[in-house]
Design a protein around this motif. Structure first.
Motif, mmCIF file in Angstrom:
data_model
loop_
_atom_site.group_PDB
_atom_site.id
_atom_site.type_symbol
_atom_site.label_atom_id
_atom_site.label_comp_id
_atom_site.label_asym_id
_atom_site.label_seq_id
_atom_site.Cartn_x
_atom_site.Cartn_y
_atom_site.Cartn_z
ATOM 1 N N HIS A 91 -4.597 3.173 -8.249
ATOM 2 C CA HIS A 91 -4.929 1.754 -8.369
ATOM 3 C C HIS A 91 -5.080 1.366 -9.842
ATOM 4 C CE1 HIS A 91 -6.776 -2.117 -7.723
ATOM 5 N NE2 HIS A 91 -7.835 -1.718 -8.390
ATOM 6 N N ALA B 54 -1.576 1.544 -11.440
ATOM 7 C CA ALA B 54 -0.720 0.439 -11.004
ATOM 8 C C ALA B 54 -1.141 -0.865 -11.666
ATOM 9 C CB ALA B 54 -0.771 0.310 -9.483
ATOM 10 N N ARG B 55 -2.435 -1.090 -11.773
ATOM 11 C CA ARG B 55 -2.921 -2.315 -12.406
ATOM 12 C C ARG B 55 -2.528 -2.343 -13.886
ATOM 13 N NH1 ARG B 55 -9.179 -3.448 -12.067
ATOM 14 N NH2 ARG B 55 -8.974 -1.269 -12.584
ATOM 15 N N ARG C 171 2.311 -2.648 -11.475
ATOM 16 C CA ARG C 171 3.031 -2.189 -10.276
ATOM 17 C C ARG C 171 2.262 -2.567 -9.019
ATOM 18 N NH1 ARG C 171 4.643 3.923 -10.372
ATOM 19 N NH2 ARG C 171 5.861 3.217 -8.609
ATOM 20 N N THR C 172 2.973 -2.637 -7.912
ATOM 21 C CA THR C 172 2.359 -2.895 -6.615
ATOM 22 C C THR C 172 1.959 -1.563 -5.992
ATOM 23 O OG1 THR C 172 3.750 -4.824 -6.325
ATOM 24 C CG2 THR C 172 2.745 -3.913 -4.345
ATOM 25 N N LEU C 173 0.713 -1.466 -5.551
ATOM 26 C CA LEU C 173 0.219 -0.207 -4.988
ATOM 27 C C LEU C 173 0.226 -0.175 -3.467
ATOM 28 C CD1 LEU C 173 -1.126 2.578 -5.412
ATOM 29 C CD2 LEU C 173 -3.316 1.396 -5.374
ATOM 30 N N TRP C 174 0.096 -1.332 -2.818
ATOM 31 C CA TRP C 174 -0.183 -1.324 -1.382
ATOM 32 C C TRP C 174 0.815 -0.532 -0.535
ATOM 33 C CZ3 TRP C 174 3.006 -3.271 2.288
ATOM 34 C CH2 TRP C 174 3.944 -4.232 1.904
ATOM 35 N N TYR D 123 4.959 7.394 -5.283
ATOM 36 C CA TYR D 123 4.515 6.544 -6.393
ATOM 37 C C TYR D 123 4.944 7.152 -7.726
ATOM 38 C CZ TYR D 123 1.472 3.935 -9.543
ATOM 39 O OH TYR D 123 0.996 3.150 -10.567
#
Length: 103
Positions: free
Chosen positions: A57, A60-61, A65-68, A85
């Motif tokens: 998380h 990604a932040r 990037r999108t983590l979900w 990932y």
């Protein structure tokens, strides 16, 4: 690094498919709750997955990037989420580092 990730993902994927073929998805969870020792291993894997998700998380932040999607894969299939990932990560520095370097 990329070659190692591909090798680990392929080998672990084949191993996981063989296990699911033999006992099924629910069978893997049932085996993890079969006794105290197995439950401890399952709990340890869940804790480590949550720690990795926290670190992903943050990464990604910082990289935008999108983590979900990877978080959902991690919750459903364990280490496949973090492996994907890392494997699909674009090159370059985190967005925060680029901003700091430009200043």
């Amino acid at each position: 690094m990329r070659a190692v990730l591909i090798l680990v993902l392929a080998a672990f994927g084949a191993f996981s498919l063989a296990a699911m073929w033999q006992v099924g998805y629910l069978g893997i969870w049932q085996a993890g709750l079969a006794n105290w020792g197995a439950a401890q291993l399952l709990a340890d894997l869940v804790v480590m997955s949550l720690v990795v998700l926290f670190l992903l998380h943050r990464d990604a932040r910082s990289r935008g990037r999108t983590l979900w999607p990877y978080a959902l894969i991690t919750l459903a299939a364990g280490s496949f989420g973090p492996l994907l990932y890392l494997l699909l990560a674009p090159g370059g520095q985190p967005r925060d580092a680029r901003l700091t370097a430009a200043s």
